[in-house]
Design a protein around this motif. Structure first.
Motif, PDB file in Angstrom:
ATOM      1  N   VAL A 301       0.838  -1.205   0.000  1.00  0.00           N
ATOM      2  CA  VAL A 301       0.000   0.000   0.000  1.00  0.00           C
ATOM      3  C   VAL A 301       0.873   1.255   0.000  1.00  0.00           C
ATOM      4  O   VAL A 301       0.575   2.249  -0.674  1.00  0.00           O
ATOM      5  CB  VAL A 301      -0.941  -0.002   1.231  1.00  0.00           C
ATOM      6  N   ARG A 302       1.959   1.204   0.766  1.00  0.00           N
ATOM      7  CA  ARG A 302       2.863   2.355   0.867  1.00  0.00           C
ATOM      8  C   ARG A 302       3.885   2.385  -0.265  1.00  0.00           C
ATOM      9  O   ARG A 302       4.845   3.159  -0.223  1.00  0.00           O
ATOM     10  CB  ARG A 302       3.566   2.325   2.222  1.00  0.00           C
ATOM     11  N   GLN A 303       3.682   1.497  -1.236  1.00  0.00           N
ATOM     12  CA  GLN A 303       4.557   1.416  -2.400  1.00  0.00           C
ATOM     13  C   GLN A 303       5.987   1.051  -2.014  1.00  0.00           C
ATOM     14  O   GLN A 303       6.950   1.446  -2.655  1.00  0.00           O
ATOM     15  CB  GLN A 303       4.523   2.719  -3.197  1.00  0.00           C
ATOM     16  N   GLU A 304       6.092   0.285  -0.939  1.00  0.00           N
ATOM     17  CA  GLU A 304       7.380  -0.310  -0.565  1.00  0.00           C
ATOM     18  C   GLU A 304       7.271  -1.791  -0.919  1.00  0.00           C
ATOM     19  O   GLU A 304       7.144  -2.648  -0.055  1.00  0.00           O
ATOM     20  CB  GLU A 304       7.629  -0.125   0.932  1.00  0.00           C
ATOM     21  N   GLU A 305       7.283  -2.084  -2.177  1.00  0.00           N
ATOM     22  CA  GLU A 305       6.955  -3.409  -2.699  1.00  0.00           C
ATOM     23  C   GLU A 305       7.807  -4.507  -2.070  1.00  0.00           C
ATOM     24  O   GLU A 305       9.035  -4.530  -2.238  1.00  0.00           O
ATOM     25  CB  GLU A 305       7.163  -3.447  -4.211  1.00  0.00           C
ATOM     26  N   PRO A 306       7.207  -5.440  -1.313  1.00  0.00           N
ATOM     27  CA  PRO A 306       7.978  -6.573  -0.801  1.00  0.00           C
ATOM     28  C   PRO A 306       8.298  -7.546  -1.929  1.00  0.00           C
ATOM     29  O   PRO A 306       7.622  -7.567  -2.954  1.00  0.00           O
ATOM     30  CB  PRO A 306       7.016  -7.210   0.218  1.00  0.00           C
ATOM     31  N   GLU A 307       9.328  -8.328  -1.733  1.00  0.00           N
ATOM     32  CA  GLU A 307       9.690  -9.291  -2.762  1.00  0.00           C
ATOM     33  C   GLU A 307       8.620 -10.361  -2.901  1.00  0.00           C
ATOM     34  O   GLU A 307       7.999 -10.757  -1.928  1.00  0.00           O
ATOM     35  CB  GLU A 307      11.027  -9.953  -2.414  1.00  0.00           C
ATOM     36  N   ARG A 308       8.430 -10.790  -4.150  1.00  0.00           N
ATOM     37  CA  ARG A 308       7.545 -11.934  -4.365  1.00  0.00           C
ATOM     38  C   ARG A 308       8.235 -13.197  -3.862  1.00  0.00           C
ATOM     39  O   ARG A 308       9.451 -13.257  -3.749  1.00  0.00           O
ATOM     40  CB  ARG A 308       7.199 -12.066  -5.848  1.00  0.00           C
ATOM     41  N   GLY A 309       7.436 -14.224  -3.601  1.00  0.00           N
ATOM     42  CA  GLY A 309       7.978 -15.449  -3.044  1.00  0.00           C
ATOM     43  C   GLY A 309       7.331 -15.728  -1.709  1.00  0.00           C
ATOM     44  O   GLY A 309       6.402 -15.026  -1.291  1.00  0.00           O
ATOM     45  N   THR A 310       7.808 -16.756  -1.051  1.00  0.00           N
ATOM     46  CA  THR A 310       7.164 -17.249   0.161  1.00  0.00           C
ATOM     47  C   THR A 310       8.009 -16.980   1.390  1.00  0.00           C
ATOM     48  O   THR A 310       9.203 -17.276   1.409  1.00  0.00           O
ATOM     49  CB  THR A 310       6.893 -18.766   0.050  1.00  0.00           C
ATOM     50  N   THR A 311       7.377 -16.417   2.414  1.00  0.00           N
ATOM     51  CA  THR A 311       7.980 -16.269   3.729  1.00  0.00           C
ATOM     52  C   THR A 311       7.421 -17.367   4.624  1.00  0.00           C
ATOM     53  O   THR A 311       6.204 -17.469   4.788  1.00  0.00           O
ATOM     54  CB  THR A 311       7.661 -14.899   4.349  1.00  0.00           C
ATOM     55  N   LEU A 312       8.301 -18.204   5.185  1.00  0.00           N
ATOM     56  CA  LEU A 312       7.865 -19.304   6.031  1.00  0.00           C
ATOM     57  C   LEU A 312       7.991 -18.938   7.503  1.00  0.00           C
ATOM     58  O   LEU A 312       9.027 -18.429   7.936  1.00  0.00           O
ATOM     59  CB  LEU A 312       8.690 -20.562   5.747  1.00  0.00           C
ATOM     60  N   VAL A 313       6.942 -19.201   8.263  1.00  0.00           N
ATOM     61  CA  VAL A 313       6.941 -18.971   9.707  1.00  0.00           C
ATOM     62  C   VAL A 313       7.303 -20.294  10.384  1.00  0.00           C
ATOM     63  O   VAL A 313       6.630 -21.309  10.168  1.00  0.00           O
ATOM     64  CB  VAL A 313       5.574 -18.480  10.189  1.00  0.00           C
ATOM     65  N   PRO A 314       8.354 -20.322  11.205  1.00  0.00           N
ATOM     66  CA  PRO A 314       8.790 -21.580  11.823  1.00  0.00           C
ATOM     67  C   PRO A 314       7.725 -22.186  12.737  1.00  0.00           C
ATOM     68  O   PRO A 314       6.882 -21.482  13.303  1.00  0.00           O
ATOM     69  CB  PRO A 314      10.021 -21.168  12.636  1.00  0.00           C
ATOM     70  N   THR A 315       7.776 -23.506  12.871  1.00  0.00           N
ATOM     71  CA  THR A 315       6.926 -24.249  13.808  1.00  0.00           C
ATOM     72  C   THR A 315       7.803 -24.806  14.923  1.00  0.00           C
ATOM     73  O   THR A 315       9.029 -24.729  14.848  1.00  0.00           O
ATOM     74  CB  THR A 315       6.223 -25.412  13.096  1.00  0.00           C
ATOM     75  N   ARG A 316       7.165 -25.386  15.940  1.00  0.00           N
ATOM     76  CA  ARG A 316       7.932 -26.092  16.976  1.00  0.00           C
ATOM     77  C   ARG A 316       7.102 -27.268  17.483  1.00  0.00           C
ATOM     78  O   ARG A 316       5.872 -27.199  17.540  1.00  0.00           O
ATOM     79  CB  ARG A 316       8.305 -25.161  18.125  1.00  0.00           C
ATOM     80  N   LEU A 317       7.793 -28.330  17.818  1.00  0.00           N
ATOM     81  CA  LEU A 317       7.139 -29.530  18.328  1.00  0.00           C
ATOM     82  C   LEU A 317       6.899 -29.379  19.822  1.00  0.00           C
ATOM     83  O   LEU A 317       7.830 -29.091  20.582  1.00  0.00           O
ATOM     84  CB  LEU A 317       8.001 -30.754  18.047  1.00  0.00           C
ATOM     85  N   VAL A 318       5.651 -29.561  20.244  1.00  0.00           N
ATOM     86  CA  VAL A 318       5.280 -29.465  21.658  1.00  0.00           C
ATOM     87  C   VAL A 318       5.086 -30.884  22.181  1.00  0.00           C
ATOM     88  O   VAL A 318       4.156 -31.588  21.764  1.00  0.00           O
ATOM     89  CB  VAL A 318       3.994 -28.645  21.843  1.00  0.00           C
ATOM     90  N   LEU A 319       5.952 -31.306  23.074  1.00  0.00           N
ATOM     91  CA  LEU A 319       5.912 -32.673  23.590  1.00  0.00           C
ATOM     92  C   LEU A 319       4.958 -32.763  24.775  1.00  0.00           C
ATOM     93  O   LEU A 319       5.112 -32.034  25.760  1.00  0.00           O
ATOM     94  CB  LEU A 319       7.310 -33.131  23.999  1.00  0.00           C
ATOM     95  N   ARG A 320       4.004 -33.698  24.676  1.00  0.00           N
ATOM     96  CA  ARG A 320       3.090 -33.961  25.790  1.00  0.00           C
ATOM     97  C   ARG A 320       3.065 -35.475  26.014  1.00  0.00           C
ATOM     98  O   ARG A 320       4.081 -36.134  25.853  1.00  0.00           O
ATOM     99  CB  ARG A 320       1.716 -33.357  25.506  1.00  0.00           C
TER     100      ARG A 320
END
Length: 332
Positions: A301-320
Motif C-alpha cells: 500500500v505504501r509502495q514499498e513493494e515486498p519481494e515476491r515469493g514465500t515467507t515461512l513462519v517456523p513451527t515447533r514440536l510441543v511434547l506432551r
C-alpha cells in the motif's frame, strides 16, 4: 466545518488541520477548535476523508472456508495485526475457489473500498490453471503454493512435519502412519509430501495414507481403520481435531495411547493440552502469520513493494503425553 470555524473564530482550513492532527497550529487555537467541535458535536467524515485521500485504512480478506482452525486463527491474527496499525478488516467468504468466485470477490471488495487484499487460499493456486488474481490489486496470499507469482506467507508445513516424524522414529518406531487432510488442501498435501520424504530419508517405508476432512468425525472414522491396520504403532495426524477423533476410535477399540499407539497432531489448538492423553503436536504461530501478512500488504500500500515469493513462519514440536516408545502393535 464552517460552523466550527465560525464558533472558534478561525478559518475552515485551520479546522481541517486540527481535525487531521497536522502540526503548525498553536495550542490555544487548537484548544478553541476542539472545544467548538465538542460543543457542536462535530465529527470528521472518515468516508469523505478516505475518498479525498484515496486511502480507506481497510484491508479486505478473502477466504474459501471458515470451517478450519487454521483459517479462523489466521483471520483472527490478521484482524488483530491490522487493528494495531489502525486498519479495519472487511471479510468476504467465497463458496468455491473458481475464477468467477474470485473475480466476483475482488469486484465486491473494490465496491467496499479497501486498500489491499489478503487471500487465505488453502488451495493449490498454481494447479488451478484458470485461477488467477487481479494484477492491479495489492495482494498477499496465505497458505498456498503461489510461489514467486505472488507475495506469500505460510507456516513451515514441511519443517513441522519432519520434526513430528523424526520424533516418532527417534523413539524407536519402525515407521509412522499418516492421517492426512483433504486432497485439495495445499497444507494437507505439503504435510503428506513431507511425511513421505522424512520416512524415505530415514530409509523407512511409508504405510498407506489415510485421509480425513479436518473434522474430528473424519478422524474417528479413519481411526477405526487404523486400529485394524497391522503394525500401526505411531500416527502423525495432519491436524489436532482429527487427532481427537483418532484418540476416541483407538480407545473404543481397546488400544491405549501412547502404550499401544503414539499420536502426534498439528496446530496446537488451545484444547490440545486437555485431550486424554494431552496431545503432542506441532505448534503453528498464527499470530506471526497474521502480523507478517499485514506488514507485507501495508508495504505494498505504501509502495514499498515486498519481494515476491514465500515467507515461512517456523513451527515447533510441543511434547506432551501422547507419544512413547514402540508398543506391541509396532511388531505386528
Amino acid at each position: 466545518m464552517a460552523d466550527v470555524a465560525r464558533l472558534a473564530g478561525v478559518s475552515a482550513q485551520t479546522v481541517s488541520r486540527v481535525s487531521n492532527g497536522y502540526a503548525g497550529v498553536n495550542e490555544e487555537t487548537r484548544r478553541a477548535v476542539l472545544d467548538a467541535m465538542k460543543e457542536l458535536d462535530y465529527r470528521p467524515n472518515s468516508a469523505a476523508r478516505a475518498l479525498k485521500r484515496g486511502e480507506f485504512r481497510t484491508i479486505g480478506v478473502i477466504t474459501f472456508t471458515l470451517a478450519t482452525t487454521g483459517n479462523v486463527r489466521t483471520l483472527e491474527a490478521i484482524a488483530t495485526a491490522a487493528a494495531r496499525e489502525g486498519y479495519a478488516v472487511t471479510l468476504l467468504p467465497v463458496a468455491l475457489p473458481t475464477q468467477d468466485e474470485v473475480r466476483g470477490a475482488f469486484s465486491r471488495l473494490e465496491e467496499l473500498a479497501v486498500d489491499a487484499v489478503i487471500v487465505i487460499m488453502e488451495v493449490h493456486l498454481l494447479d488451478a490453471v484458470t485461477l488467477t488474481l487481479p494484477p492491479h490489486v495489492q495482494v498477499v496470499v496465505v497458505d498456498s503454493d503461489a510461489g514467486n507469482h505472488y507475495t506469500v506467507v505460510d507456516t513451515d508445513q514441511a519443517g513441522g512435519t519432519r520434526a513430528a516424524v523424526r520424533h516418532l522414529l527417534d523413539l524407536g518406531h519402525e515407521t509412522v502412519w499418516h492421517l492426512g487432510g483433504p486432497e485439495d488442501s495445499f497444507a494437507a498435501q505439503r504435510r503428506a509430501d513431507a511425511w513421505r520424504a522424512a520416512l524415505a530419508e530415514a530409509g523407512r517405508t511409508a504405510p498407506p495414507l489415510v485421509r480425513g476432512d479436518w473434522s474430528a468425525e473424519s478422524g474417528y472414522r479413519a481411526g477405526l481403520q487404523l486400529a485394524e491396520a497391522p503394525g500401526c504403532g505411531a500416527v502423525f495426524v495432519a491436524n489436532d481435531q482429527m487427532a481427537l477423533g483418532l484418540l476416541r476410535a483407538l480407545h473404543e477399540r481397546g488400544l491405549r495411547v501412547p502404550e499401544d499407539v503414539s499420536v502426534i497432531g498439528f496446530d496446537d489448538i488451545p484444547e490440545a493440552s486437555s485431550f486424554l492423553p494431552p496431545l503432542t503436536t506441532v505448534h503453528q504461530d498464527f499470530a506471526e502469520v497474521g502480523r507478517l501478512c499485514v506488514a507485507a500488504v501495508l508495504r505494498k500500500v505504501r509502495q514499498e513493494e515486498p519481494e515476491r515469493g514465500t515467507t515461512l513462519v517456523p513451527t515447533r514440536l510441543v511434547l506432551r503425553a501422547s507419544t512413547a516408545g514402540p508398543g506391541r502393535r509396532d511388531a505386528e
